[in-house]
Design an enzyme around this catalytic site. Structure first.
Site, short mmCIF file in Angstrom:
data_model
loop_
_atom_site.label_atom_id
_atom_site.label_comp_id
_atom_site.label_asym_id
_atom_site.label_seq_id
_atom_site.Cartn_x
_atom_site.Cartn_y
_atom_site.Cartn_z
N ASP B 383 0.83 -1.20 0.00
CA ASP B 383 0.00 0.00 0.00
C ASP B 383 0.87 1.26 0.00
OD1 ASP B 383 -2.95 0.76 0.52
OD2 ASP B 383 -1.87 1.97 2.00
N GLU B 412 1.42 -0.58 -5.05
CA GLU B 412 0.22 0.23 -5.26
C GLU B 412 0.60 1.69 -5.18
OE1 GLU B 412 -3.71 2.09 -3.55
OE2 GLU B 412 -1.74 2.03 -2.62
#
Lengths: 666, 666
Positions: B383, B412
């Protein structure tokens, strides 16, 4: 993987110029502003401070100048190179705590947040820390500001104003915490030459063909007499093929025949005879004293003498006896002459650069160049450098430039593209090109785009020759006077350095040795010629005009901002160059068809250049010296090869939209 | 300049792949043939021998394989990477005396020269010298050959034949004089991953929304029950958002409201509560044992579980008390929460990666990844990696792969292009992309060209997501079922890795939180959802078919040879992929307009692919399972968004012109 320097968050990459990962220097001219760019970014959205560092090679002190962010994490900075020699540069960057805090505060204020007292305290803390690194009044000043930001008496509005103020930011920049600074891994090099490396106008001439009378062997004195003629045409470099004694053994006769007649002079590239080798003068041309006199006399006419460095020997060269180990010997005891099967060049022995005592050979060859430098020569046209080791040239040029930083080396390498570029990378100041074989519009456009719009422009300085003693292109053979005029204008305006081999060129000599050959019939390489330069149709007037235009329009003295303008006729090539401030715009149109009139529409991107498309432009035809008024982006023209196969316009408009102009050049 | 190694004449440059001057590895998959190219040349025209050297990182022995010259001094060689981990490669090259002599002899023979006895003697000398370096039978053999070349008894014709023979050349290659060999300055790296790094099909799912009954909190057991459904659709990676305890302090409510209701579950990315942090399981999902069971169960369905690595903490994370020094504290004694003014994320505290004892923090975070690897997880979706230091990721990924070379990391990072590329360079196996925002033909063509036709392809492996919990593109909001089908086909066939966030995707969830927003209304990020996967209009059948096509056609499992085929309608995008041997060609046409039928001509470059343009081709529509016969280069099609907004053809012709096919891929 070792865990070190976790606080170094900045990435620096994509630095430009950087030739082959920094292996080779980028080239610039004295006085140039060197622009450096790089991709610089860190994780997150913090503000990064970036500085360009540069220093002269022999200095230990870096000068710093800030770099600015453009778009897409691209950063740009620049510095001016004021001296000949090498400059080093690199980049340092860090995540700037104070600037990040300022950016954050600005966002909060813009978002009309009012609960920012804590943020102001944080800022005060950063300033207080900087004060710890400062001393004297700076320290006192910083502490005072920190106090203000913390004080309950100061209004929030005033605190914000203070934090954003120029004076705070300036002092905080001075004491920026650089402990997390990342410096680019490499120190890159800019090699700075004198202006003539970029802007030069060459005239090649065989001294032996300069005599007043036919069949007489010309001398340096005769060359001196020719100087006014050359100077009037506007040339500033006079390049002489080898001036050394010519070998007798296996001497080539007229038209490269194997056996010379008794009075055949031989090719000047078969260097060396009883009278001496690469440091001697062919006695038929005069003495060393005469040569030095020519060098000085030429200077009076604004002309520099360039000599030919051809490292090869005739069978009679003194080296053969003095240093047989510098040559290749065959099992039958004869020396290996130059060959490119089935061709044989029995009058020339190549030097064996990989000989066991190559150091001695290389040192001797260096001493040849230095010898001529001592006679006042600063420009060297190097014959076939691509047949000698790359390392040799890199070393030789570096060594010579240590003593003579103003020396210029022109590489006569007509070979594969990567080798030509390699020679330029390792030190040659200028290079011969494929220009002679680029004659139609798409060939010229593609080639010039490669030379001026890619990385090539940073290390390769083209010198466009319209002809040489070896190359009489078919276009000139068949195109008559218009072809000579068109090619001259192309060479002189597409590229900032160009040359002609004269008087063959201005007298439009166009007869090849045989059909399909690019060699001249009765080539001057093998015989003494007598050129009737007084001929009425001599192109000298036209050449003089073109060269004057080059001298009077600075925009033609470099290849920056070369644009190809659209035309609707493939026989018409149109291009332009402009200065960044639009103070000078030159537009050239050439009819590439030497036989027929050609007409068509040409595009003048007035708006893209930053001029006002609603107002008329003044188009001064510098060849015809007439003035036209042009309006709009398209203009119709007809070019008659029998009068003006080319037109050179200087473009002006009373005032320019200077903002658009600036943008154009970003 | 020092004068060293004057005999080293070869230049090696322009090596490819070489990422940022060798700073970063190029990426390949186990079993790949790695092709290396370089510009290699020397002065003159001598023949150069070139070898590619490669070795496994932990080996000290280089393997050599010869490189071949293509055109323009470009050289190519290859090797196969059979193991996970890093391979090193470099290049060595030298001017080969014997090969040069052979080339020269060949020219002489071709020019019908007969006076070549001396040349044969020279060759004999070279062979004799090689014999001195050989021993045993090799030495004896070489001396015998040298004798033959020198012997007056051997006929000249036989001598030439001998010199040109394979056996002589082979042995001379073995004993080639490498004293002048130049080895490329750098050892470059190929990083070898397992196949799933390049070819993977992802399904993102919130475990808490998997319960059988509405309003019930899903568990890992419920996830297990969902495996057959996911497997039937053809997905091989099941990615779960964070599975850790969720913080209570400042927990967000439905639709990201600031104050949660009592039964709001919070966002899974607010990691950490009394029950534990990054190594703990949210008790509502089950136990660590349950998780391990899910991992094993998934494997039975050919599915790997990917977890989310989100290095940030809720205010209740145990780290806050145990390691307050890992966070930023404000002057008022509160911790600095995440902010992007004016946005505030009070439920999330970022870690301070530049904290004074950053080593301890970084080690702890590494232990988090290793902890989950020990539970059987090999795929990590990271993330927001772009908000953490680059060096951290490079170190972490390198360290984890030392123990788990099969580990895959997906970045990401929706951020600026250079930062996305940087993360890929420093080790991420796959990356999120801008695909979601590339919807029309020119956007898709330009972006895919950048990803597959430039250097980017060597380090950046795109993973195309059609939607994510954060991104519901306007195209899906307004385009209905055809839009979902079109985007799925684009993602699944343009790129070898893609993913969907389900069941939102297959149930065509398309309501945004508000007009102009890309957020889902009632986003699963803030609440437990109940998806009616049994709904009749579920896209699962279509998805299963597309994924089966991906599995059955190897050509869709990489991005090599992606071509954009011309169409005369901008609403129709057409592209193809083919294997080098043409054994598999897939052609895809997508109607980008979800509202109207679109028809047009598409180009099928049969001849350029190497097929016979005179013969018909078999076009098997893999979605409709119909077979058509196509002839010629242009084909007309109509695509109705209400039936098949996309067509996927497998193209075959009975036999192929294999030479043309080979050329095509050079």
């Amino acid at each position: 993987m070792e865990l070190v320097e976790g606080n170094k968050r900045v990435a620096i990459e994509g630095v430009s110029p950087e030739i082959d990962g920094g292996r080779f220097p980028a080239k610039r001219i004295i006085g140039d502003t060197v622009t450096i760019e790089a991709d610089i970014f860190a994780d997150g959205h913090d503000v990064i401070s970036v500085y360009l560092l540069y220093r002269k090679e022999n200095s230990t002190i870096w000068t710093e100048t800030p770099m600015q962010f453009l778009v897409n994490d691209r950063c740009r900075g620049s510095f001016t190179v004021g001296e000949l020699g090498s400059y080093l540069y690199t980049i340092t960057a860090w995540v700037d705590q104070f600037k990040t805090w300022c950016q954050d505060l600005k966002k909060r204020v813009e978002a009309k947040q009012t609960d920012i007292e804590i943020n102001l305290l944080i800022g005060a803390g950063i300033i207080r820390e900087a004060a710890g690194c400062a001393s004297g009044t700076d320290s006192i000043q910083l502490l005072k500001w920190a106090d203000s930001l913390e004080s309950e008496k100061t209004k929030q509005r005033d605190k914000v104003k203070l934090a954003m103020s120029n004076e705070v930011n300036k002092l905080m920049e001075k004491y920026a915490d650089r402990s997390s600074a990342v410096t680019y891994l490499k120190e890159l090099i800019i090699s700075v030459d004198r202006e003539k490396s970029r802007f030069s106008t060459w005239y090649e001439m065989f001294p032996r063909s300069c005599a007043d009378k036919p069949r007489q062997h010309g001398t340096f004195k005769d060359c001196e007499a020719r100087l006014p003629y050359i100077s009037k045409m506007g040339f500033d470099v006079l390049y002489l093929p080898p001036i050394h004694p010519i070998g007798h053994t296996n001497r080539k006769g007229k038209n490269n025949t194997v056996n010379a007649e008794n009075n055949d002079p031989g090719t000047p590239w078969a260097i060396g005879a009883r009278e001496g080798g690469h440091k001697a003068i062919n006695p038929q041309l005069g003495t060393l004293e005469d040569f030095r006199h020519l060098v000085v006399k030429a200077q009076e006419y604004g002309i520099e003498i360039a000599i030919d460095i051809a490292f090869q020997c005739s069978p009679d060269h003194p080296y053969i006896k003095e240093h047989p180990e510098w040559f290749l010997w065959r099992p039958d005891g004869t020396a290996q002459y130059a060959e490119n099967p089935p061709k044989k060049y029995q009058d020339i022995y190549p030097l064996n650069f990989a000989t066991e005592n190559w150091q001695e050979l290389w040192e001797e060859l260096k001493s040849v160049v230095l010898f001529w430098a001592e006679q006042g020569v600063r420009i060297f046209r190097v014959d076939n450098p691509h047949t000698k080791p790359f390392r040799f040239w890199e070393w030789l040029i570096t060594e010579v430039k240590k003593e003579y930083p103003e020396a210029i080396f022109l590489a006569e390498a007509f070979t594969r593209p990567k080798i030509m570029y390699q020679l330029a990378k390792l030190g040659f100041s200028q290079s011969y090109t494929y220009f002679t074989w680029r004659n139609n519009k798409s060939e010229l456009t593609e080639y010039l785009t490669e030379l001026t719009q890619t990385e090539v422009k940073d290390f390769f300085r083209p010198n466009f020759w319209v002809n040489t003693p070896d190359i009489l292109h078919e276009y000139l053979q068949t195109g008559g006077r218009p072809a000579f005029m068109a090619r001259l204008v192309l060479a002189a305006t597409l590229n900032s350095s160009y040359g002609i081999y004269g008087p063959a060129f201005e007298l439009m000599e166009n007869v090849p040795r045989e059909k399909g050959s690019e060699e001249y019939l009765n080539s001057e390489k093998y015989e003494v010629k007598h050129w009737n330069i007084g001929r009425k149709d001599n192109l000298k007037g036209f050449i003089a005009r073109v060269n004057r235009i080059r001298h009077e329009n600075r925009v033609l003295q470099s290849n920056r901002n070369l644009w190809f303008n659209a035309t609707d006729n493939d026989n018409l090539i149109c291009y332009s160059k402009h200065l960044e401030d639009l103070s000078s715009i030159i537009l050239v149109i050439v009819n590439l068809d030497p036989h027929q009139k050609q007409s068509g529409w040409i595009n003048v991107p007035v708006a893209a250049w930053g001029l006002d498309p609603e107002r008329p432009c003044r188009a001064h035809d510098l060849l015809k010296d007439t003035i036209e008024t042009w309006q709009g982006e398209w203009h119709q023209l007809e070019l008659d090869p029998n009068t003006y196969p080319a037109r050179i316009f200087r473009f002006t408009q009373d005032t320019v939209t200077s903002n658009a102009a600036k943008e154009l050049n970003n």
